[in-house]
Write a protein that holds these residues in place. Structure first.
Motif, PDB file in Angstrom:
ATOM      1  N   ARG A  91      28.269  81.516  57.561  1.00 17.42           N
ATOM      2  CA  ARG A  91      29.111  82.352  56.697  1.00 17.42           C
ATOM      3  C   ARG A  91      28.550  83.788  56.608  1.00 17.42           C
ATOM      4  NH1 ARG A  91      34.102  83.148  54.400  1.00 17.42           N
ATOM      5  NH2 ARG A  91      33.961  83.804  52.228  1.00 17.42           N
ATOM      6  N   GLN A  94      29.269  85.605  59.750  1.00 16.39           N
ATOM      7  CA  GLN A  94      30.699  85.883  59.869  1.00 16.39           C
ATOM      8  C   GLN A  94      31.104  87.041  58.941  1.00 16.39           C
ATOM      9  OE1 GLN A  94      33.059  82.997  57.848  1.00 16.39           O
ATOM     10  NE2 GLN A  94      34.875  83.338  59.104  1.00 16.39           N
ATOM     11  N   TYR A 410      30.818  82.442  48.928  1.00 19.28           N
ATOM     12  CA  TYR A 410      32.037  81.667  49.194  1.00 19.28           C
ATOM     13  C   TYR A 410      33.215  81.969  48.263  1.00 19.28           C
ATOM     14  CZ  TYR A 410      29.374  78.686  52.352  1.00 19.28           C
ATOM     15  OH  TYR A 410      28.619  78.218  53.391  1.00 19.28           O
ATOM     16  N   PHE A 411      32.959  82.520  47.083  1.00 18.75           N
ATOM     17  CA  PHE A 411      34.021  82.645  46.087  1.00 18.75           C
ATOM     18  C   PHE A 411      34.206  84.090  45.634  1.00 18.75           C
ATOM     19  CE2 PHE A 411      32.249  78.415  46.013  1.00 18.75           C
ATOM     20  CZ  PHE A 411      33.370  77.603  46.066  1.00 18.75           C
ATOM     21  N   ARG A 412      35.474  84.432  45.364  1.00 27.30           N
ATOM     22  CA  ARG A 412      35.793  85.800  44.984  1.00 27.30           C
ATOM     23  C   ARG A 412      35.539  86.082  43.512  1.00 27.30           C
ATOM     24  NH1 ARG A 412      41.522  87.708  46.769  1.00 27.30           N
ATOM     25  NH2 ARG A 412      42.180  85.873  45.604  1.00 27.30           N
ATOM     26  N   ARG A 413      35.613  85.044  42.683  1.00 27.12           N
ATOM     27  CA  ARG A 413      35.625  85.260  41.232  1.00 27.12           C
ATOM     28  C   ARG A 413      34.288  85.655  40.597  1.00 27.12           C
ATOM     29  NH1 ARG A 413      39.541  80.224  40.273  1.00 27.12           N
ATOM     30  NH2 ARG A 413      41.472  81.243  40.880  1.00 27.12           N
ATOM     31  N   PHE A 465      36.804  89.768  44.280  1.00 26.85           N
ATOM     32  CA  PHE A 465      36.097  90.497  45.343  1.00 26.85           C
ATOM     33  C   PHE A 465      36.828  90.366  46.680  1.00 26.85           C
ATOM     34  CE2 PHE A 465      32.786  90.839  48.624  1.00 26.85           C
ATOM     35  CZ  PHE A 465      32.307  92.099  48.310  1.00 26.85           C
ATOM     36  N   ASP A 466      36.848  91.452  47.417  1.00 24.87           N
ATOM     37  CA  ASP A 466      37.477  91.446  48.739  1.00 24.87           C
ATOM     38  C   ASP A 466      36.387  91.302  49.807  1.00 24.87           C
ATOM     39  OD1 ASP A 466      38.863  91.791  51.043  1.00 24.87           O
ATOM     40  OD2 ASP A 466      39.530  93.843  50.628  1.00 24.87           O
ATOM     41  N   PHE A 467      36.297  90.115  50.401  1.00 31.04           N
ATOM     42  CA  PHE A 467      35.219  89.841  51.357  1.00 31.04           C
ATOM     43  C   PHE A 467      35.314  90.696  52.634  1.00 31.04           C
ATOM     44  CE2 PHE A 467      34.716  85.916  48.886  1.00 31.04           C
ATOM     45  CZ  PHE A 467      33.338  85.879  48.795  1.00 31.04           C
TER      46      PHE A 467
ATOM     47  N   VAL B 136      32.593  72.680  49.317  1.00 28.29           N
ATOM     48  CA  VAL B 136      33.936  73.193  49.008  1.00 28.29           C
ATOM     49  C   VAL B 136      34.106  74.586  49.594  1.00 28.29           C
ATOM     50  CG1 VAL B 136      35.433  73.985  47.123  1.00 28.29           C
ATOM     51  CG2 VAL B 136      34.242  71.798  46.927  1.00 28.29           C
ATOM     52  N   GLY B 137      33.120  75.449  49.372  1.00 35.14           N
ATOM     53  CA  GLY B 137      33.202  76.820  49.876  1.00 35.14           C
ATOM     54  C   GLY B 137      33.285  76.873  51.385  1.00 35.14           C
ATOM     55  N   ALA B 138      32.429  76.096  52.052  1.00 39.01           N
ATOM     56  CA  ALA B 138      32.406  76.118  53.517  1.00 39.01           C
ATOM     57  C   ALA B 138      33.700  75.558  54.091  1.00 39.01           C
ATOM     58  CB  ALA B 138      31.209  75.315  54.029  1.00 39.01           C
ATOM     59  N   SER B 141      36.559  78.147  53.324  1.00 37.45           N
ATOM     60  CA  SER B 141      36.418  79.428  54.040  1.00 37.45           C
ATOM     61  C   SER B 141      36.599  79.264  55.537  1.00 37.45           C
ATOM     62  CB  SER B 141      35.050  80.051  53.753  1.00 37.45           C
ATOM     63  OG  SER B 141      34.033  79.243  54.275  1.00 37.45           O
ATOM     64  N   ASP B 147      40.457  82.918  56.627  1.00 39.14           N
ATOM     65  CA  ASP B 147      39.566  83.790  57.379  1.00 39.14           C
ATOM     66  C   ASP B 147      40.276  85.083  57.754  1.00 39.14           C
ATOM     67  OD1 ASP B 147      37.359  82.328  57.312  1.00 39.14           O
ATOM     68  OD2 ASP B 147      37.333  81.743  59.425  1.00 39.14           O
ATOM     69  N   SER B 151      39.702  86.732  52.714  1.00 37.75           N
ATOM     70  CA  SER B 151      39.533  86.388  51.311  1.00 37.75           C
ATOM     71  C   SER B 151      38.522  85.271  51.139  1.00 37.75           C
ATOM     72  CB  SER B 151      40.875  85.970  50.723  1.00 37.75           C
ATOM     73  OG  SER B 151      41.380  84.891  51.462  1.00 37.75           O
ATOM     74  N   GLY B 152      38.175  85.011  49.918  1.00 34.49           N
ATOM     75  CA  GLY B 152      37.180  84.003  49.632  1.00 34.49           C
ATOM     76  C   GLY B 152      37.768  82.637  49.480  1.00 34.49           C
ATOM     77  N   ALA B 153      36.920  81.685  49.164  1.00 36.20           N
ATOM     78  CA  ALA B 153      37.322  80.302  49.103  1.00 36.20           C
ATOM     79  C   ALA B 153      38.292  80.016  47.975  1.00 36.20           C
ATOM     80  CB  ALA B 153      36.096  79.430  48.946  1.00 36.20           C
ATOM     81  N   ASP B 154      38.212  80.773  46.900  1.00 29.83           N
ATOM     82  CA  ASP B 154      39.088  80.473  45.763  1.00 29.83           C
ATOM     83  C   ASP B 154      40.268  81.435  45.700  1.00 29.83           C
ATOM     84  OD1 ASP B 154      37.073  82.054  43.179  1.00 29.83           O
ATOM     85  OD2 ASP B 154      37.518  82.621  45.232  1.00 29.83           O
ATOM     86  N   SER B 155      40.651  81.918  46.859  1.00 27.51           N
ATOM     87  CA  SER B 155      41.780  82.854  46.868  1.00 27.51           C
ATOM     88  C   SER B 155      43.086  82.117  46.637  1.00 27.51           C
ATOM     89  CB  SER B 155      41.849  83.560  48.206  1.00 27.51           C
ATOM     90  OG  SER B 155      41.949  82.610  49.229  1.00 27.51           O
TER      91      SER B 155
END
Lengths: 475, 155
Positions: A91, A94, A410-413, A465-467, B136-138, B141, B147, B151-155
């Motif tokens: 990750r 990437q 992994y998470f935007r929040r 958050f914008d990855f 969950v995240g992997a 995502s 991809d 965006s992230g995993a909780d989008s």
């Protein structure tokens, strides 16, 4: 005399190989992240070699001597950190194909609210680890070969600084490959030789009679230490630039496999080393300093040849970790301290450009490596034993970084507030637990409290958050 | 450990095997009483005795816990209870040259099991939660559509 000869031979070998491997480090990208093209074999080897530190050869047997069978098991759980970091490394590669450091990720993901505490924790951990390993090098070489502490410690530091200085990450990963092979073969030979000389039933019987807690399933402090050590290992790997720089250096898709394989190869090492700690009391070997029990037992049982073999394994494990720390911490100093300061100063002159040229960053890295080497040498020289224990203060600190790293990847929040509060409050409560209860719960408390704070803050004040912004070069 | 310091098969070297010297010095411990030792291990330190080439730490039953050249011993694996240790110093020809007048007393009182299990449970929960979060995240995502959007995993 044999010790000096071995020390001289391996010093020349590492410096020569480091310079030879490092000849490709002509750009900063090559020097810092080995051209981002490291394959599976070298990637796996560097993960194993770096994670087999002086702590593995000293602390794993010490854990077993102090906390019994659970102690050895607890130490081996540090391999879970490599397993857990495996998907994260993919990750990271990437999200940040042009990234250099862990602090860079935290700064861009959470801003200064997250990066300031994270940078402080990273620097504290890296420098205390470096000092503790320099000290361990001097102590172990003295125990195993009689080389005076100042001589052994100085040679270890100078050799590692020299080849890292010339070859950067290329030299570090190249030497790690050879070192990992020597370490693993050496440990297998030591384990077989020791097992041939020890009657396990006899060891069990003597421990059961005189030190029953070492075999007890219900050893309270050991049960408390189990997850504590695992979380300390998670925190060390998740936060440290030693591991992030390798994730950046590996070819795309290699990181997850390399870290998982590295974990598999590392897992049995503390069990083997820990057995030496358990065998010491049964063999009647007098232990004054528990951190030297492993090498002392191996050297006592295997004689001069065994001591030399352990000497080689120890020297390789020290070099493979010290060089990694020098390179990764130098990256951190250049990218996250020197360059932002230079950029702020030049903001009016080159508002959109890079603050430092490639060659200037390369030069700054060299200075940083020399500075770190001199600092660790100067602090380690007086051989004040309590300094090494300072590394344990880092347990709650790195434990409190776990959630902001995983959540942020992994998470935007998760927000900057959640990350900053989790690290600060987790560190504070973990350090309180260290002094109020003991070292064996500090990382656990730090990780647990920071997790609760991180979850609550994310739930109460989420961010978006914008990855995709992480894929650009550092802003 | 040198051969002359070797112990017998039981791991003990009874004091009776040694001949007391003409002048047996007193070994003084840096600290002789340790109360409420929670982890079952303790380091003992004492003064150096002139003419001594090795020291031995023995429990009340004569079992040896340490036999070495330094004036410090690390003892571990002790169960709950009061444990008494005597230290003896021997010359190179195995003559007793020093002995503790006041033995070391280590009072072990391990942490309560309720606290140990509570720590274990908290650790297990943190571990499982973290692994769950990574999985969950992997998993999320790696979904191609997510991809592509960056965006992230909780989008």
């Amino acid at each position: 005399m044999a010790g000096y000869v071995m020390l001289a031979c391996f010093s020349v070998l590492w410096v020569s190989l480091g310079i030879w491997w490092g000849r490709r480090a002509t750009s900063y990208d090559g020097f810092a992240v080995a051209g981002r093209n490291v394959g599976l074999a070298l990637g796996t080897a560097t993960a194993v070699a770096t994670w087999i530190t002086s702590n593995t050869t000293m602390l794993a047997p010490q854990f077993a001597l102090q906390l019994g069978v659970w102690g050895a098991v607890a130490y081996s759980t540090a391999s879970f950190g490599l397993f857990a970091f495996a998907p994260m490394s993919g990750r990271i590669r990437q999200l940040m194909p042009k990234g250099y450091t862990a602090v860079e990720f935290v700064r861009r993901r959470y801003g200064s609210m997250g990066s300031i505490p994270f940078l402080l924790i990273s620097i504290f951990y890296a420098i205390t680890w470096l000092i503790s390993m320099s000290m361990a090098g001097g102590k172990l070489l003295e125990v195993l070969s009689g080389i005076p502490y100042p001589v052994g410690m100085t040679v270890v530091v100078v050799v590692c600084v020299t080849y890292t200085l010339f070859g950067g990450m290329y030299a570090v990963i190249g030497t790690d490959f050879i070192q990992s092979l020597i370490i693993l073969i050496g440990l297998v030979v030591v384990a077989i030789a020791v097992l041939m000389q020890i009657d396990i039933a006899d060891v069990h019987s003597k421990l059961e009679t005189n030190r029953p807690m070492l075999l007890s399933v219900f050893f309270p402090a050991a049960l408390m230490a189990l997850f504590n050590n695992m979380l300390f290992g998670f925190g060390e790997i998740f936060h440290s630039n030693v591991w992030w720089s390798r994730a950046f250096a590996m070819r795309e898709g290699v990181g997850p496999k390399a870290y998982a394989l590295g974990g598999v190869l590392w897992l049995p090492v503390p069990i083997v080393a820990g057995f030496l700690g358990l065998a010491a009391p049964a063999l009647g070997i007098g232990i004054s300093h528990p951190d030297t029990v492993g090498p002392l037992v191996a050297a006592t049982l295997l004689g001069t040849g065994g001591a030399l073999l352990v000497f080689v394994v120890v020297f390789c494990s020290l070099a493979s970790s010290i060089d990694s720390l020098l390179a990764a911490t130098a990256d951190l100093i250049v990218n996250d301290m020197v360059e932002p300061i230079a950029k702020a100063k030049r903001a009016g002159i080159k508002p959109d450009g890079h603050a430092m040229s490639d060659s200037a960053k390369r030069r700054a890295s060299s200075f940083a490596i020399i500075f770190l080497g001199v600092l660790s040498w100067a602090v380690a020289l007086p051989n004040v034993g309590t300094l090494a224990t300072v590394l344990f203060f880092a347990g709650p600190m790195v434990g409190s970084c776990i959630w902001p790293i995983v959540g942020g990847l992994y998470f935007r929040r998760p927000s900057p507030l959640a990350a900053g509060a989790a690290m600060t409050i987790g560190t504070a409560t973990g350090l309180w637990a260290y002094f109020a209860i003991g070292w064996f719960v500090a990382s656990l408390v730090g990780a647990a409290v920071s997790g609760v704070v991180f979850a609550l803050a994310t739930w109460l004040a989420p961010a978006q958050f914008d990855f995709s912004t992480l894929a650009d070069e550092a802003a | 450990m040198s051969p002359e310091n070797s112990l017998d098969s039981a791991g003990s070297a009874p004091p009776s095997s040694s001949v007391p010297g003409p002048a047996v010095a007193e070994i003084v411990l840096a600290q002789s009483r340790f109360e409420n030792v929670r982890e079952g291990y303790q380091a003992l330190q004492w003064n150096e005795i002139e003419g001594a080439s090795r020291y031995q730490v023995l429990d009340a039953d004569g079992y040896s816990y340490y036999d070495g050249t330094l004036t410090e011993a690390f003892i571990s694996g002790l169960p709950d209870g009061e444990h008494t240790f005597e230290i003896q110093a021997f010359s190179a020809d195995n003559v007793l040259v020093g002995v503790t007048d006041q033995p070391a007393v280590i009072e072990v009182h391990h942490w309560p099991m309720s606290q140990a299990w509570a720590s274990f449970a908290v650790g297990l929960v943190v571990f499982l939660a973290m692994i769950g979060l990574i999985i969950v995240g992997a998993t999320r995502s790696s979904t191609p559509s997510q991809d592509a959007s960056g965006s992230g995993a909780d989008s």
